[in-house]
Scaffold this motif. Structure first.
Motif, short mmCIF file in Angstrom:
data_model
loop_
_atom_site.label_atom_id
_atom_site.label_comp_id
_atom_site.label_asym_id
_atom_site.label_seq_id
_atom_site.Cartn_x
_atom_site.Cartn_y
_atom_site.Cartn_z
N THR A 270 0.85 -1.19 0.00
CA THR A 270 0.00 0.00 0.00
C THR A 270 0.89 1.24 0.00
N ARG A 272 0.59 4.06 1.56
CA ARG A 272 0.58 4.92 2.74
C ARG A 272 0.21 4.13 4.00
N CYS A 273 0.59 4.70 5.12
CA CYS A 273 0.21 4.17 6.42
C CYS A 273 0.10 5.33 7.40
N GLN A 274 -0.61 5.11 8.49
CA GLN A 274 -0.84 6.16 9.48
C GLN A 274 -0.27 5.71 10.83
N THR A 289 -1.66 1.90 11.39
CA THR A 289 -2.70 1.31 10.54
C THR A 289 -2.32 1.49 9.08
N ASP A 290 -2.83 0.59 8.24
CA ASP A 290 -2.63 0.71 6.80
C ASP A 290 -3.91 0.28 6.10
N ASP A 291 -3.96 0.54 4.80
CA ASP A 291 -5.15 0.22 4.01
C ASP A 291 -4.93 -0.94 3.07
N GLY A 294 -5.93 -7.02 4.39
CA GLY A 294 -5.92 -7.35 5.82
C GLY A 294 -5.10 -8.58 6.12
N ARG A 324 -8.07 -5.17 10.22
CA ARG A 324 -9.13 -4.23 10.58
C ARG A 324 -10.46 -4.68 9.96
N ASP A 326 -12.69 -2.97 8.43
CA ASP A 326 -12.96 -2.32 7.15
C ASP A 326 -11.79 -2.46 6.18
N GLY A 327 -10.89 -3.39 6.42
CA GLY A 327 -9.76 -3.61 5.53
C GLY A 327 -8.48 -3.01 6.09
N GLY A 328 -7.39 -3.63 5.73
CA GLY A 328 -6.12 -3.15 6.23
C GLY A 328 -5.69 -3.89 7.48
#
Length: 354
Positions: A270, A272-274, A289-291, A294, A324, A326-328
């Motif tokens: 991915t 980006r990550c937060q 977290t990442d998108d 999963g 997660r 919702d994905g990631g």
């Protein structure tokens, strides 16, 4: 007659043999029982305890058996010489016979307990030393894994990107090689610093240390830059009121972020990550977290997740890692901060999101 006791500590066996021989000769010469030689009985019992406490178990048993045999033979022979079996079997003298045997047994038990206690303390010390060595090996393994895995991941990505554009985009190839050189030099510097800390097992307070402190959250700027070079934009958010952290917590928090971001770079795919650093009353929350797909960052082989769990567990914290809804993928660590925390390791710095 008691003069041999001066050598009892270094030569207990010869001293015990001399005392028993003196006891036998004196009883025969005085033609009386051992009641007049009670100081020698006491010293002999003390020697039995000394041998049982400082020598092998068999030596203690042998000393007790020899002392008891000599004392009983001398005592019974003296009684028999006076009045025959009638005196030997008298209730009062039978009681003294049992008391004499019990005194030797008590001395042997006391020495045995002292020896067993000493062996138990030595075993505990050896066990504690083995646990300390194992804990130190795990700590070194975690630091090496977290430090090298991230750097090698960035180098591998930059090398692959450079090889693909070496003919069509020389400028991008030059940038990739520059990032590889910078990451390699930085990793080599951290390895040298870590080796310096390991070699300095007992630092001299009078000698100034030339090793830098372990990386903490203040090094996130550098991590953001290296992650961006690897093609992943790392967004950092800070919440709460920043406060100085103990060095162990600061270093563990940075390593958790570094390992999680490394997993994103290597496994997730991915862009980006937060990263969220939240200072709460009495605890520090670190969340990454990442998108991506999963579970991708956790399913790769290695020791990243287990190493993070170990770091947090050593600080009495709690770590969760998993897909997660919702994905990631998300990694969340809650680390308690002691009420009387030691001095700050690094002053907090603001980090610009990239």
């Amino acid at each position: 007659m008691a003069s041999p006791v001066a050598w009892a500590r270094h030569r207990p066996w010869p001293v015990l043999a001399v005392l028993l021989a003196e006891m036998t000769i004196a009883a025969a010469a005085l033609r009386s029982g051992l009641e007049q030689l009670w100081p020698l009985l006491l010293v002999a019992s003390l020697l039995v305890a000394l041998i049982a406490a400082t020598r092998a178990p068999r030596a203690g048993v042998a000393a007790a058996a020899l002392t008891l045999t000599v004392q009983q033979i001398t005592w019974q022979a003296s009684l028999f010489a006076e009045s025959g079996w009638r005196r030997v079997l008298a209730p009062g003298f039978l009681g003294l016979t049992v008391l004499l045997a019990l005194s030797v047994l008590a001395a042997w038990l006391a020495g045995t307990l002292i020896r067993q206690r000493r062996e138990y303390e030595q075993a505990l010390h050896g066990h504690a030393t083995a646990e300390a060595v194992s804990a130190e090996r795990l700590r070194i393994a975690r630091d090496l894994h977290d430090m090298i895995a991230h750097s090698i991941g960035v180098i591998a990505i930059q090398a692959g990107a450079g090889s693909r554009v070496i003919d069509t985009a020389p400028e991008q190839t030059r940038d990739a090689l520059g990032a590889i050189e910078d990451t390699s030099r930085r990793t080599l510097s951290e390895l040298r610093r870590m080796l310096g800390i390991l070699r300095q097992a007992e630092p001299d307070p009078a000698t100034p240390s030339d090793t830098e402190p372990l990386a903490g959250l203040a090094a996130l700027d550098r991590l953001v830059a290296s992650t961006a070079d690897a093609g992943v934009q790392m967004q950092v958010r800070r919440r709460g009121t920043p406060a100085p952290l103990p060095p162990t917590i600061d270093h563990a928090a940075f390593r958790i972020v570094q390992e999680s971001v490394t997993n994103v770079v290597r496994h997730v795919g991915t862009p980006r990550c937060q990263v969220t650093i939240e200072h709460r009353p009495g605890e520090l929350l670190v969340q990454i977290t990442d998108d991506g797909p999963g579970g991708a960052s956790a399913t790769g082989p290695g020791y990243g997740i287990s190493g993070m769990r170990e770091r947090v567990a050593l600080l009495n914290g709690h770590l969760t890692a998993g897909p997660r809804p919702d994905g990631g993928f998300a990694v969340s660590a809650r680390i308690p901060i002691p009420a009387t925390a030691p001095g700050p390791s690094h002053p907090p710095q603001s980090i610009r999101a990239r």
